[in-house]
Design a protein around this motif. Structure first.
Motif, PDB file in Angstrom:
ATOM      1  N   ALA A  43       0.815  -1.209   0.000  1.00  0.00           N
ATOM      2  CA  ALA A  43       0.000   0.000   0.000  1.00  0.00           C
ATOM      3  C   ALA A  43       0.848   1.258   0.000  1.00  0.00           C
ATOM      4  CB  ALA A  43      -0.950  -0.011   1.197  1.00  0.00           C
ATOM      5  N   GLN A  57      -8.696  -0.910  -4.464  1.00  0.00           N
ATOM      6  CA  GLN A  57      -8.886  -2.103  -3.644  1.00  0.00           C
ATOM      7  C   GLN A  57      -8.374  -3.339  -4.368  1.00  0.00           C
ATOM      8  OE1 GLN A  57     -13.336  -1.170  -2.979  1.00  0.00           O
ATOM      9  NE2 GLN A  57     -12.780  -2.415  -1.209  1.00  0.00           N
ATOM     10  N   ASP A  58      -7.941  -4.308  -3.574  1.00  0.00           N
ATOM     11  CA  ASP A  58      -7.708  -5.634  -4.116  1.00  0.00           C
ATOM     12  C   ASP A  58      -9.074  -6.250  -4.384  1.00  0.00           C
ATOM     13  OD1 ASP A  58      -5.990  -8.045  -4.645  1.00  0.00           O
ATOM     14  OD2 ASP A  58      -7.255  -8.828  -3.038  1.00  0.00           O
ATOM     15  N   THR A  92      -9.858  -9.703  -2.082  1.00  0.00           N
ATOM     16  CA  THR A  92     -10.010  -9.586  -0.629  1.00  0.00           C
ATOM     17  C   THR A  92     -10.759  -8.340  -0.198  1.00  0.00           C
ATOM     18  OG1 THR A  92      -7.931  -8.365  -0.366  1.00  0.00           O
ATOM     19  CG2 THR A  92      -7.810 -10.790  -0.376  1.00  0.00           C
ATOM     20  N   GLU A  99      -9.241  -5.592   0.337  1.00  0.00           N
ATOM     21  CA  GLU A  99      -8.277  -4.767   1.070  1.00  0.00           C
ATOM     22  C   GLU A  99      -8.083  -3.431   0.359  1.00  0.00           C
ATOM     23  OE1 GLU A  99      -3.520  -4.782   2.324  1.00  0.00           O
ATOM     24  OE2 GLU A  99      -4.451  -6.569   1.451  1.00  0.00           O
ATOM     25  N   LEU A 120      -5.997  -0.487  -0.717  1.00  0.00           N
ATOM     26  CA  LEU A 120      -4.578  -0.264  -0.959  1.00  0.00           C
ATOM     27  C   LEU A 120      -4.238   1.210  -1.123  1.00  0.00           C
ATOM     28  CD1 LEU A 120      -4.133  -3.133  -3.567  1.00  0.00           C
ATOM     29  CD2 LEU A 120      -3.703  -3.223  -1.098  1.00  0.00           C
TER      30      LEU A 120
END
Length: 511
Positions: A91, A115-116, A119, A121, A123
């Motif tokens: 990130a 975002q990923d 997942t 997540e 970033l």
């Protein structure tokens, strides 16, 4: 464009590669990148890697030496699926790159979220929860709602119905605004259903019913309710042809000619379609001895369709009780969603929103369409309490959506549980190749994203936005949304900033 938006063989490319590179690249992207047909794309994003061998630079980043094989992507095919085994970008390293490119040219500022896709997540987050005018990026909401509510395989019917008075034919709109004036074109999206074909079939139906006297054509466009224009639209935008009064049937997405994308539109697209049908019926009926009375009128109030029960938008035909003489069917909802995303079609988007409302048991009006679309976001578990939508095309600054909300919609399309949303992926413009991104990503600062970035564009005078998805250099699928507001009108550097930022994502091996 406008203010709001503005197959394969195994033959080697060798000496012919220079001539066929664009076709090769586009074909390879569709097959190898994300296979956005639905069933194939989910396992590609979420399943295990087929080969344990690490790849220094994935095939999705390389120009193919040969054309894709017909079974590419399947067992033994030439395209490996993407895998969650690919490393997630660091990130901090990613933020360092994006902060260097995501800068306003003059006034204003950018927010953004990366975002990923697998997942979720986050970033990169710069003001991701700040609601802003998203311009045409708001069309992503309607695309998702249409695929969930109507389904990607749904078609809309335009019918010729026997009226209650003898010798009357009622042209009944069912939501298809991509009608063609000529013969139906089964392989097309615009013009898939043709009024000349409907007229010919209607003559056959009249003959079967023994009708030989003069025929009068009426129009039933009562599927939609409420004002045909949103109060959020400026008269200048309507006059310029950015949008037009909404009806449940129209030729060429309410354009005078197919292929036209700018300039004034018909003020009464439904009547224009009805008059075109009457002309085709006159020509088709001449050989059968059936004459058509000049002029078209709307059905009297006493003949209008009965009220629909909740969820009864499925027939999409106005619900008249008369005998159906003939009907033609539109391209699928999935195909229409592809078109509205690729070309940023304001009229088609707004009509699709009203069809979502009708199918949801809500009034097929502007307010009903907005409510129905936002309801679908809630069902997708995308928080929308802060979101404000005055229209669905993105023509007004009154719309307020955050980069996180748009990124969440794209993530739902790429890796979410509802596989119907995968149908939207093919419609995202491809950088440097298709749709509203076709003329972008052409210089050295953005070349890394050409052919790889797939994103919905959005532009107003002081607004620019880009939301989409990309596979990075390590093979990781990322989703993103960037929104610029209060920008200097006409500043060329803002579009370049977005394109450089998305290109940095494509090239990222950020660790």
């Amino acid at each position: 464009m406008t203010r709001s938006k503005r197959r394969a063989s195994t033959a080697p490319a060798s000496a012919r590669l220079g001539r066929i590179v664009p076709m090769v690249l586009l074909t390879f992207l569709v097959v190898a990148l994300l296979l956005p047909a639905g069933m194939a794309v989910g396992p590609g994003f979420l399943g295990p890697a087929r080969s344990p061998e690490p790849v220094a630079a994935g095939p999705w980043q390389q120009l193919p030496a040969t054309l894709s094989a017909p079974d590419a992507g399947g067992p033994g095919g030439g395209a490996r699926p993407l895998s969650d085994a690919a490393p997630v970008p660091d990130a901090a390293a990613l933020a360092g790159q994006l902060d260097a490119t995501l800068k306003a040219d003059g006034a204003g500022s950018f927010t953004g979220v990366v975002q990923d896709a697998v997942t979720g997540e986050v970033l990169f987050d710069r003001g991701g929860d700040e609601v802003r005018a998203p311009a045409s990026n708001i069309k992503l909401l309607t695309a998702a709602a249409a695929l969930r509510t109507l389904g990607p395989d749904r078609r809309f019917s335009t019918k010729a119905v026997a009226g209650t008075a003898p010798g009357t034919v009622v042209l009944t709109g069912g939501g298809d605004v991509l009608l063609g004036a000529g013969e139906s074109a089964p392989d097309a999206v615009l013009g898939r259903a043709g009024l000349a074909t409907l007229a010919q079939s209607t003559v056959q139906g009249l003959q079967q019913d023994g009708v030989s006297g003069p025929v009068t054509v009426l129009l039933d466009d009562t599927l939609f309710t409420g004002p045909p224009l949103s109060p959020a639209w400026s008269p200048e935008d309507v006059a310029a042809g950015e949008v037009a009064p909404l009806f449940p049937l129209a030729l060429n997405s309410a354009r005078f000619e197919p292929g036209t994308t700018t300039g004034p539109r018909p003020r009464d697209a439904a009547m224009a379609a009805a008059e075109a049908f009457a002309a085709r019926l006159t020509a088709a009926g001449a050989a059968a001895g059936i004459t058509v009375t000049p002029g078209v009128a709307r059905v009297p109030a006493t003949e209008k369709a009965p009220e629909k029960t909740p969820g009864d938008a499925g027939s999409q035909a106005g619900g008249r009780a008369g005998k159906v003489l003939a009907q033609i069917e539109s391209a699928t909802v999935g195909q229409q969603v592809d078109l509205l995303l690729r070309t940023s079609d304001n009229y088609l988007t707004e009509v699709m929103g009203r069809m979502v409302a009708s199918a949801s048991g809500k009034p097929a009006s502007n307010d009903g369409a907005v409510a129905a679309v936002l309801q679908q976001l809630e069902e997708l578990k995308i928080p929308s309490a802060t979101l404000r939508a005055a229209d669905l095309a993105g023509l007004t600054l009154a719309n307020q959506v955050s980069a996180r909300q748009l990124s969440a919609v794209v993530r739902a399309m790429t890796t979410g549980a509802d596989s119907r949303l995968r149908s939207a992926l093919a419609g995202f413009p491809v950088a440097g190749l298709t749709g509203t991104l076709g003329s972008r990503y052409t210089d050295t600062s953005t070349a890394r994203g050409a052919g790889l970035v797939r994103a919905k564009t959005g532009t107003l005078n002081t607004v620019i936005a880009l939301s989409g998805y990309v596979v990075d250099a390590d093979g990781r699928l990322l989703v993103f949304s960037f929104i610029g507001n209060n920008l200097t009108p006409g500043a060329a550097g803002n579009k370049a900033a977005l394109d450089r930022t998305a290109s940095a994502l494509a090239a990222c091996g950020c660790r």
